[in-house]
Structures are given as structure tokens and as C-alpha cells.
Design a protein around this motif. Structure first.
Motif, short mmCIF file in Angstrom:
data_model
loop_
_atom_site.label_atom_id
_atom_site.label_comp_id
_atom_site.label_asym_id
_atom_site.label_seq_id
_atom_site.Cartn_x
_atom_site.Cartn_y
_atom_site.Cartn_z
N ASP A 136 0.90 -1.19 0.08
CA ASP A 136 -0.08 0.02 0.01
C ASP A 136 0.87 1.29 0.16
O ASP A 136 1.38 1.69 1.00
N TYR A 137 1.17 1.73 -1.29
CA TYR A 137 2.12 2.85 -1.32
C TYR A 137 1.62 3.97 -0.79
O TYR A 137 2.17 5.13 -0.19
N ASN A 138 0.13 4.38 -1.04
CA ASN A 138 -0.41 5.56 -0.50
C ASN A 138 -1.13 5.62 0.64
O ASN A 138 -1.91 6.49 1.23
N GLY A 139 -1.08 4.56 1.43
CA GLY A 139 -1.74 4.33 2.75
C GLY A 139 -3.09 4.49 2.99
O GLY A 139 -3.92 4.92 3.97
N ASP A 140 -3.87 4.09 1.77
CA ASP A 140 -5.47 3.94 1.95
C ASP A 140 -5.87 2.74 2.19
O ASP A 140 -7.27 2.55 2.01
N ASN A 141 -5.04 1.93 2.81
CA ASN A 141 -5.47 0.31 3.39
C ASN A 141 -5.84 -0.62 2.14
O ASN A 141 -6.61 -1.45 2.29
N THR A 142 -5.40 0.00 0.78
CA THR A 142 -5.59 -1.02 -0.37
C THR A 142 -4.33 -1.22 -0.99
O THR A 142 -3.71 -0.24 -1.30
N ASN A 143 -4.15 -2.43 -1.40
CA ASN A 143 -2.88 -2.72 -2.10
C ASN A 143 -2.73 -2.05 -3.37
O ASN A 143 -3.96 -2.32 -4.00
N ASP A 144 -1.51 -1.62 -3.78
CA ASP A 144 -1.50 -0.83 -5.14
C ASP A 144 -1.11 -1.72 -6.19
O ASP A 144 -0.75 -2.80 -5.99
N TYR A 145 -0.81 -1.31 -7.22
CA TYR A 145 -0.24 -1.73 -8.50
C TYR A 145 1.13 -1.05 -8.94
O TYR A 145 1.33 0.24 -8.73
N ILE A 146 1.82 -1.89 -9.78
CA ILE A 146 2.92 -1.19 -10.56
C ILE A 146 2.41 -1.38 -12.05
O ILE A 146 2.24 -2.47 -12.61
N LYS A 147 2.41 -0.26 -12.37
CA LYS A 147 2.20 -0.23 -14.28
C LYS A 147 3.67 -0.16 -14.63
O LYS A 147 4.47 0.94 -14.30
#
Length: 152
Positions: A136-147
Motif C-alpha cells: 500500500d504505497y499511498n496509505g489508503d489500506n488498499t494494496n496498489d499496483y505497478i504499471k
């Protein structure tokens, strides 16, 4: 006697399996006929993408001189050859891997060694994939992605 015969059958079955065989399983026809993915690629840009909408860019990473040395090659035989370079401290370190891959052009899914990516764009000179970051790069409690944007 039955135990000996059963043991021989089990050993025969196991020895007929090839250990270290990296050939992808399943129907590989979509991979063979889509020649756009086959070739030598380099990273142009990587983005951290919000997991909540899969489109908001959190951060853009432009490759440094070390990362620019990396090559990522998909071959017709279902093998993916990675020569990845990363700056660690002041050193440029190389990591090499040869892994099985499968590209399903119908579903726009790329699987490299059982890791899945969504193919957002594919042409003769451009490949864009979206992979789960498991972070979670932005701390919103949702795992993020790499494009990742690749070019030939």
C-alpha cells in the motif's frame, strides 16, 4: 511382492517427469500466434498506481542509468529471459532469471512463473503491464499496483 511392484511403478512414474522443465502448461496457442510480445524489451517508465481505482498515479519512476541496462526478452519457446539491473548503494547489480511465461492474447493476461499481470497495451514496439504490488504505497489500506511501460 505387491509392494515391490507398486514401488517400481511409482518410481517409473516419477522418473518419467522431467524435473526443472520450465515449459508452461495449458494451451499455448495464443502465445505462439501473438508475435507482438516476442522480442527484447527495455523499461521506459514504471508507475505506482492506486489499488482503489487502478488508474491514479501515486509516483512515477524513470529508470536511472543502471536500470536502463536491463533487458526483458520473451521467446517463442515460452521462456522469459530477464537481465535486470538495480542500483544498490553505489553499485549497479545485475539479476538474471530464465522463467516460463504464457501470454493469453484473448484475455490480455501475461503469466510469468505463476505471477499474473494484466496487459494494458501491446503493439510491435510498446508493452504496458499492470501487476499487483502487494504493498500500500499511498496509505489508503488498499494494496496498489505497478504499471510498467516497456519498449523495443
Amino acid at each position: 511382492m505387491k509392494k515391490i511392484v507398486a514401488g517400481i511403478l511409482i518410481l517409473g512414474t516419477l522418473s518419467s517427469c522431467s524435473l526443472g522443465d520450465d515449459t508452461p502448461t495449458g494451451n499455448n496457442n495464443n502465445n505462439i500466434y501473438d508475435t507482438n510480445i516476442v522480442g527484447l524489451w527495455k523499461i521506459q517508465t514504471e508507475y505506482q498506481i492506486s489499488g482503489s481505482d487502478k488508474s491514479t498515479v501515486i509516483h512515477e519512476n524513470t529508470p536511472d542509468d543502471c536500470k536502463k541496462k536491463g533487458t526483458y526478452e520473451f521467446r517463442n519457446d515460452g521462456k522469459y529471459y530477464m537481465n535486470d539491473y538495480n542500483t544498490v548503494g553505489s553499485a549497479c547489480q545485475k539479476t538474471e532469471s530464465t522463467l516460463p511465461y504464457f501470454y493469453d492474447s484473448t484475455q490480455m493476461k501475461l503469466t510469468i512463473n505463476n505471477n499474473n499481470a494484466e496487459v494494458l497495451d501491446l503493439s510491435t514496439s510498446k508493452l504496458v503491464i499492470l501487476t499487483p504490488a502487494n504493498y500500500d504505497y499511498n496509505g489508503d489500506n488498499t494494496n496498489d499496483y505497478i504499471k510498467t511501460v516497456f519498449y523495443k
